[in-house]
Design an enzyme around this catalytic site. Structure first.
Site, mmCIF file in Angstrom:
data_model
loop_
_atom_site.group_PDB
_atom_site.id
_atom_site.type_symbol
_atom_site.label_atom_id
_atom_site.label_comp_id
_atom_site.label_asym_id
_atom_site.label_seq_id
_atom_site.Cartn_x
_atom_site.Cartn_y
_atom_site.Cartn_z
ATOM 1 C CB VAL A 1 -0.812 -0.030 1.361
ATOM 2 C CG1 VAL A 1 -1.914 1.275 1.119
ATOM 3 C CG2 VAL A 1 -1.665 -1.261 1.129
ATOM 4 C CG HIS B 1 6.729 6.280 -3.993
ATOM 5 N ND1 HIS B 1 6.142 6.620 -5.259
ATOM 6 C CD2 HIS B 1 5.557 6.200 -3.145
ATOM 7 C CE1 HIS B 1 5.079 6.831 -5.317
ATOM 8 N NE2 HIS B 1 4.365 6.513 -4.128
ATOM 9 C CG LEU B 2 5.644 6.260 2.649
ATOM 10 C CD1 LEU B 2 4.374 5.238 3.070
ATOM 11 C CD2 LEU B 2 5.797 7.257 3.654
ATOM 12 C CG HIS B 3 6.971 0.398 -0.516
ATOM 13 N ND1 HIS B 3 7.837 1.211 -0.997
ATOM 14 C CD2 HIS B 3 7.434 -0.926 -0.555
ATOM 15 C CE1 HIS B 3 8.622 0.520 -0.824
ATOM 16 N NE2 HIS B 3 8.580 -0.779 -0.727
ATOM 17 C CB VAL B 4 2.307 -0.185 4.303
ATOM 18 C CG1 VAL B 4 2.037 -1.146 5.557
ATOM 19 C CG2 VAL B 4 2.574 1.314 4.724
#
Length: 168
Positions: free
Chosen positions: A68, A125-128
């Site tokens: 996400v 670009h952070l993402h979980v």
């Protein structure tokens, strides 16, 4: 002893352009995925929100591993607007619910790596990460050979998760 399996093709995937690294101002991997003209089943996109989206991990730790992310590059949680932060965490909750519906796992890992030193493959670009886990899913292949065995193709994972996401 920890063995290494070199996968040089991943550098092109992570960098997005010729494995050299993105040019300053070039779209991130996630921006490229969002802008791709291919159908969502080909890009792996599971859900699109106003400020965030969910996508199947193309190099999963296990079947059902999804990500996400905000639509725009943000390297750190502090870089998110209030709306982005709210939608990101709501999408993480929806992702976990979809994983549980699609796979009925014994548990779910949820986490993010902020910065290259923390292991972020796309540090700008952070993402979980959200992925299902089962008792004993770390078998002899992982423990002895440092190799993951994935029991289903990505297209099947995408279909299961997409249906589960829509059924919520």
């Amino acid at each position: 002893m920890l063995e290494r399996l070199w996968a040089p093709w991943r550098s092109r995937y992570v960098a997005g352009i010729d494995g050299v690294g993105p040019e300053p101002g070039a779209p991130t991997l996630f921006e490229q995925i969002l802008a791709a003209p291919e159908p969502e089943e080909d890009t792996g996109i599971l859900w699109r929100g106003q400020t965030c989206f969910a996508v199947l991990n193309a190099y999963p730790y296990g079947s059902g591993h999804l990500l996400v992310a905000p639509n725009r590059p943000a390297p750190d949680l502090a870089d998110l607007s209030e709306n982005e932060s709210e939608e990101l965490w709501a999408a993480v909750l929806a992702a976990v619910a979809a994983i549980r519906r699609a796979y009925a796992p014994d548990g779910v890992n949820v986490g993010l790596n902020l910065g290259a030193a923390a292991g972020a493959g796309v540090p700008d670009h952070l993402h979980v990460h959200c992925l299902p886990r089962w008792q004993g899913d770390t078998n002899f292949m992982t423990a002895a050979a440092e190799t993951r065995v994935l029991p289903e193709p990505l297209a099947e994972s995408w279909s299961k998760l997409r249906r589960a996401w829509e059924d919520r």
